[in-house]
Design a protein around this motif. Structure first.
Motif, PDB file in Angstrom:
ATOM      1  N   PRO A  44       0.812  -1.226   0.000  1.00 19.00           N
ATOM      2  CA  PRO A  44       0.000   0.000   0.000  1.00 19.00           C
ATOM      3  C   PRO A  44       0.839   1.267   0.000  1.00 19.00           C
ATOM      4  O   PRO A  44       1.994   1.257   0.423  1.00 19.00           O
ATOM      5  N   GLY A  64       2.612   4.423   1.026  1.00 18.76           N
ATOM      6  CA  GLY A  64       3.111   4.924   2.306  1.00 18.76           C
ATOM      7  C   GLY A  64       3.759   3.861   3.176  1.00 18.76           C
ATOM      8  O   GLY A  64       4.292   4.157   4.249  1.00 18.76           O
ATOM      9  N   GLY A 114       6.481   2.197   2.613  1.00 19.64           N
ATOM     10  CA  GLY A 114       7.944   2.298   2.615  1.00 19.64           C
ATOM     11  C   GLY A 114       8.634   1.573   1.479  1.00 19.64           C
ATOM     12  O   GLY A 114       9.845   1.331   1.534  1.00 19.64           O
ATOM     13  N   LYS A 115       7.917   1.260   0.406  1.00 16.94           N
ATOM     14  CA  LYS A 115       8.517   0.554  -0.749  1.00 16.94           C
ATOM     15  C   LYS A 115       9.663   1.367  -1.335  1.00 16.94           C
ATOM     16  O   LYS A 115      10.765   0.857  -1.539  1.00 16.94           O
ATOM     17  N   THR A 135      11.362   3.753  -0.035  1.00 17.49           N
ATOM     18  CA  THR A 135      12.468   3.922   0.918  1.00 17.49           C
ATOM     19  C   THR A 135      13.373   2.688   0.886  1.00 17.49           C
ATOM     20  O   THR A 135      14.605   2.803   0.842  1.00 17.49           O
ATOM     21  N   ASP A 155       8.518  -1.084  -8.724  1.00 16.42           N
ATOM     22  CA  ASP A 155       7.692  -0.635  -7.600  1.00 16.42           C
ATOM     23  C   ASP A 155       6.301  -0.413  -8.176  1.00 16.42           C
ATOM     24  O   ASP A 155       6.048   0.609  -8.833  1.00 16.42           O
ATOM     25  N   ARG A 189       2.441   7.424   8.488  1.00 17.56           N
ATOM     26  CA  ARG A 189       3.558   7.609   7.527  1.00 17.56           C
ATOM     27  C   ARG A 189       3.108   8.417   6.309  1.00 17.56           C
ATOM     28  O   ARG A 189       3.830   9.284   5.819  1.00 17.56           O
ATOM     29  N   ASN A 248       7.207  -4.031   7.305  1.00 18.17           N
ATOM     30  CA  ASN A 248       8.122  -2.898   7.485  1.00 18.17           C
ATOM     31  C   ASN A 248       7.743  -2.157   8.768  1.00 18.17           C
ATOM     32  O   ASN A 248       7.047  -1.147   8.747  1.00 18.17           O
ATOM     33  N   ASN A 286      10.355  -1.866  11.858  1.00 19.65           N
ATOM     34  CA  ASN A 286      11.622  -1.134  11.968  1.00 19.65           C
ATOM     35  C   ASN A 286      12.295  -1.164  10.591  1.00 19.65           C
ATOM     36  O   ASN A 286      12.471  -2.243  10.003  1.00 19.65           O
ATOM     37  N   LEU A 287      12.654   0.004  10.086  1.00 21.02           N
ATOM     38  CA  LEU A 287      13.179   0.090   8.715  1.00 21.02           C
ATOM     39  C   LEU A 287      14.444  -0.751   8.517  1.00 21.02           C
ATOM     40  O   LEU A 287      14.566  -1.495   7.541  1.00 21.02           O
TER      41      LEU A 287
HETATM   42  N1  LIG Z   1       9.985   1.525   8.780  1.00 19.75           N
HETATM   43  C1  LIG Z   1       9.605   2.807   8.728  1.00 19.75           C
HETATM   44  N2  LIG Z   1       9.321   3.466   9.868  1.00 19.75           N
HETATM   45  C2  LIG Z   1       8.935   4.762   9.840  1.00 19.75           C
HETATM   46  N3  LIG Z   1       8.790   5.489   8.706  1.00 19.75           N
HETATM   47  C3  LIG Z   1       9.050   4.868   7.542  1.00 19.75           C
HETATM   48  C4  LIG Z   1       9.470   3.506   7.487  1.00 19.75           C
HETATM   49  N4  LIG Z   1       9.651   3.168   6.193  1.00 19.75           N
HETATM   50  C5  LIG Z   1       9.367   4.271   5.481  1.00 19.75           C
HETATM   51  N5  LIG Z   1       9.015   5.287   6.270  1.00 19.75           N
HETATM   52  C6  LIG Z   1       8.569   6.646   5.867  1.00 19.75           C
HETATM   53  O1  LIG Z   1       7.216   6.509   5.401  1.00 19.75           O
HETATM   54  C7  LIG Z   1       6.964   7.414   4.342  1.00 19.75           C
HETATM   55  C8  LIG Z   1       6.442   6.625   3.148  1.00 19.75           C
HETATM   56  O2  LIG Z   1       7.501   5.859   2.620  1.00 19.75           O
HETATM   57  P1  LIG Z   1       7.660   5.641   1.050  1.00 19.75           P
HETATM   58  O3  LIG Z   1       7.495   6.917   0.312  1.00 19.75           O
HETATM   59  O4  LIG Z   1       8.906   4.884   0.842  1.00 19.75           O
HETATM   60  O5  LIG Z   1       6.372   4.731   0.778  1.00 19.75           O
HETATM   61  P2  LIG Z   1       5.896   4.007  -0.558  1.00 19.75           P
HETATM   62  O6  LIG Z   1       5.400   2.683  -0.183  1.00 19.75           O
HETATM   63  O7  LIG Z   1       6.955   4.063  -1.575  1.00 19.75           O
HETATM   64  O8  LIG Z   1       4.671   4.935  -0.992  1.00 19.75           O
HETATM   65  P3  LIG Z   1       4.009   5.133  -2.450  1.00 19.75           P
HETATM   66  O9  LIG Z   1       3.447   3.830  -2.839  1.00 19.75           O
HETATM   67  O10 LIG Z   1       2.961   6.154  -2.214  1.00 19.75           O
HETATM   68  O11 LIG Z   1       5.056   5.601  -3.385  1.00 19.75           O
HETATM   69  C9  LIG Z   1       8.247   8.148   4.064  1.00 19.75           C
HETATM   70  O12 LIG Z   1       8.213   9.420   4.687  1.00 19.75           O
HETATM   71  C10 LIG Z   1       9.330   7.269   4.727  1.00 19.75           C
HETATM   72  O13 LIG Z   1      10.439   8.002   5.171  1.00 19.75           O
END
Ligand SMILES: Nc1ncnc2c1ncn2[C@@H]1O[C@H](COP(=O)(O)OP(=O)(O)OP(=O)(O)O)[C@@H](O)[C@H]1O
Ligand SMILES: Nc1nc2c(ncn2[C@@H]2O[C@H](COP(=O)(O)O)[C@@H](O)[C@H]2O)c(=O)[nH]1
Length: 394
Positions: A144, A146, A148-149, A151, A233, A265, A303, A305-306
């Motif tokens: 989904p 947010g 963290g994919k 990241t 992604d 997030r 995800n 703890n990062l």
């Molecule tokens: N394990 C984590 N703990 C806390 N914050 C996190 C963690 N992993 C990622 N984040 C933060 O959560 C936010 C969303 O992360 P990210 O943009 O990587 O999500 P995404 O899955 O790629 O979202 P999208 O699908 O909308 O592109 C960012 O601000 C990131 O820094």
């Protein structure tokens, strides 16, 4: 076993030249596919740029058909061989080319071609470039918005820059402040993207949170051609489409520790309006349900703890014990203009003739097609080359 000499024809006569509109310097070869179809593969010089044209003679009606041709065409050379493989694809070997560009497949009845024929109600053929050796499977990362994919992918690309390459998707959504066209996404318009989808340029596409997103075939090929492992992604709908395609990949679903944490997030990222956040959270509920599917995803990572999640990702990709050494061979084989080909089961014996001995240490080699994978709408991988009984590449 059959034999097809490499040839080129300066004067094309009769129906073929009329139908293909080849000029006097065109090069043409014909291949009988099944008892009632002859494929004519011809190189023409359209506005001084050489290009391949395909025509089909339907022998049951004695009519010529011009098929819709998908895929990137090879650049013609002055001589090439063509050999039918298993009634579903024609191997075209370009003369005067090296092994990174001389093996091409014209698919005439593969699953992809049949699918496109049924969709368009017309004759279809598709080019797919042959690639020597095994490529590591692409990695599809889904989950989904947010979670963290992005990241996790950034961390992987930063730590292993020569190993991974990101598949740059197309999207109709507006760029965020920090996003660059061609790096994070190819930002485009819906009408353009819809036309390209219709023209078969996309491996997958989906309507995600109200915008169109998609992975072009080129985006994946560019990464693989650079010798890197491709990371996609994409959302769950996209993952499902890739699963159904000819691209063999590893599918990883990233889960949040809780729905509340996901919402936190997404808000903390500060890139979406309240309305968009609500839409993404609604979609997240459905995606989290589908993410549990063991049929669709090979691995699920939480995800929380990062750093822990990143370590687990590396572990399942076999990267926790340091960097793997690339086994890519530097050897390149040259196929001269004049060569002959002969088929023995799944091997194609290519004889380059004695005159080429000085150019290349290898004057005869076997192309092994028994492990080929993929194909249109992408590359055909897993070709192996052996010289005089010794495996030299792949
Ligand atoms: N394990 C984590 N703990 C806390 N914050 C996190 C963690 N992993 C990622 N984040 C933060 O959560 C936010 C969303 O992360 P990210 O943009 O990587 O999500 P995404 O899955 O790629 O979202 P999208 O699908 O909308 O592109 C960012 O601000 C990131 O820094
Ligand atoms: N099916 C596809 N989904 C894609 C692609 N590229 C990105 N995505 C997914 O879209 C959402 C939203 O991304 P955002 O950048 O607007 O936050 C996210 O889940 C991505 O995984 C694609 O090519 N195909």
């Amino acid at each position: 076993m059959g034999e097809a000499p490499a040839f080129f024809i300066d004067n094309i006569q009769g129906n073929i030249s009329n139908e293909l509109n080849l000029n006097s310097k065109g090069y043409v070869t014909t291949i009988d596919v099944s008892c009632n179809k002859t494929y004519v593969i011809g190189a023409t010089e359209k506005e001084s740029t050489p290009t391949f044209e395909i025509q089909i003679l339907d022998k049951s009606t004695n009519k010529w058909v011009i098929p819709i041709v998908f895929g990137t065409k090879p650049k013609p050379s002055k001589g090439y061989s063509a050999i039918l493989l298993d009634e579903d694809r024609i191997l075209v070997i370009k003369g005067n080319s090296s092994s990174d560009d001389c093996f091409w497949f014209l698919e005439v009845n593969t699953a992809f071609v049949r699918q496109q024929k049924a969709r368009l109600g017309t004759e279809v053929a598709a080019w797919s470039k042959g690639v020597i050796g095994e490529a590591e499977k692409p990695i599809v990362i889904s989950g989904p918005s947010g979670v963290g994919k992005g990241t996790l992918i950034s961390k992987l690309m930063e730590e292993f820059p020569s190993m991974f390459g990101f598949s740059v998707s197309h999207t109709t959504r507006a760029p965020r402040n920090n996003e660059q066209n061609g790096v994070h996404y190819h930002f485009t318009e819906r009408s353009i993207m819809e036309k390209d989808i219709n023209d078969g340029k996309f491996l997958e596409f989906a309507d995600v949170h109200g915008n169109l997103y998609g992975t072009s075939i080129e985006a994946v090929d560019v990464v693989a051609d650079g010798g890197k492992r491709c990371i996609l992604d994409i959302d769950v709908q996209g993952a499902r489409s890739v699963r159904a395609s000819s691209l063999e990949a590893i599918f990883i679903f990233i889960c949040p520790p809780s729905f509340e944490e996901l919402e936190k997030r997404l808000r903390a990222r500060g890139t979406e309006t309240e309305e968009q956040i609500q839409k993404r959270l609604r979609n997240a509920k459905a995606e989290l349900e589908q993410g549990k599917s063991p049929v669709l995803f090979d691995h699920i990572l939480v995800n929380d703890n990062l750093d822990t999640c990143y370590e687990n990702l590396k572990k399942l990709l076999g990267l926790s014990d340091g960097i793997k050494i690339s086994q890519k061979s530097e050897l390149v084989v040259h196929v001269p203009l004049e060569h002959t080909v002969a088929r023995i089961d799944q091997k194609i014996v290519i004889n380059c003739g004695g005159s080429e001995l000085e150019k290349s240490a290898i004057n005869s080699f076997a192309l092994d097609l028994s492990s080929i994978k993929g194909g249109a709408p992408g590359r055909t991988r897993g070709l192996n080359i052996y010289a005089m009984g010794t495996k030299i590449m792949g």
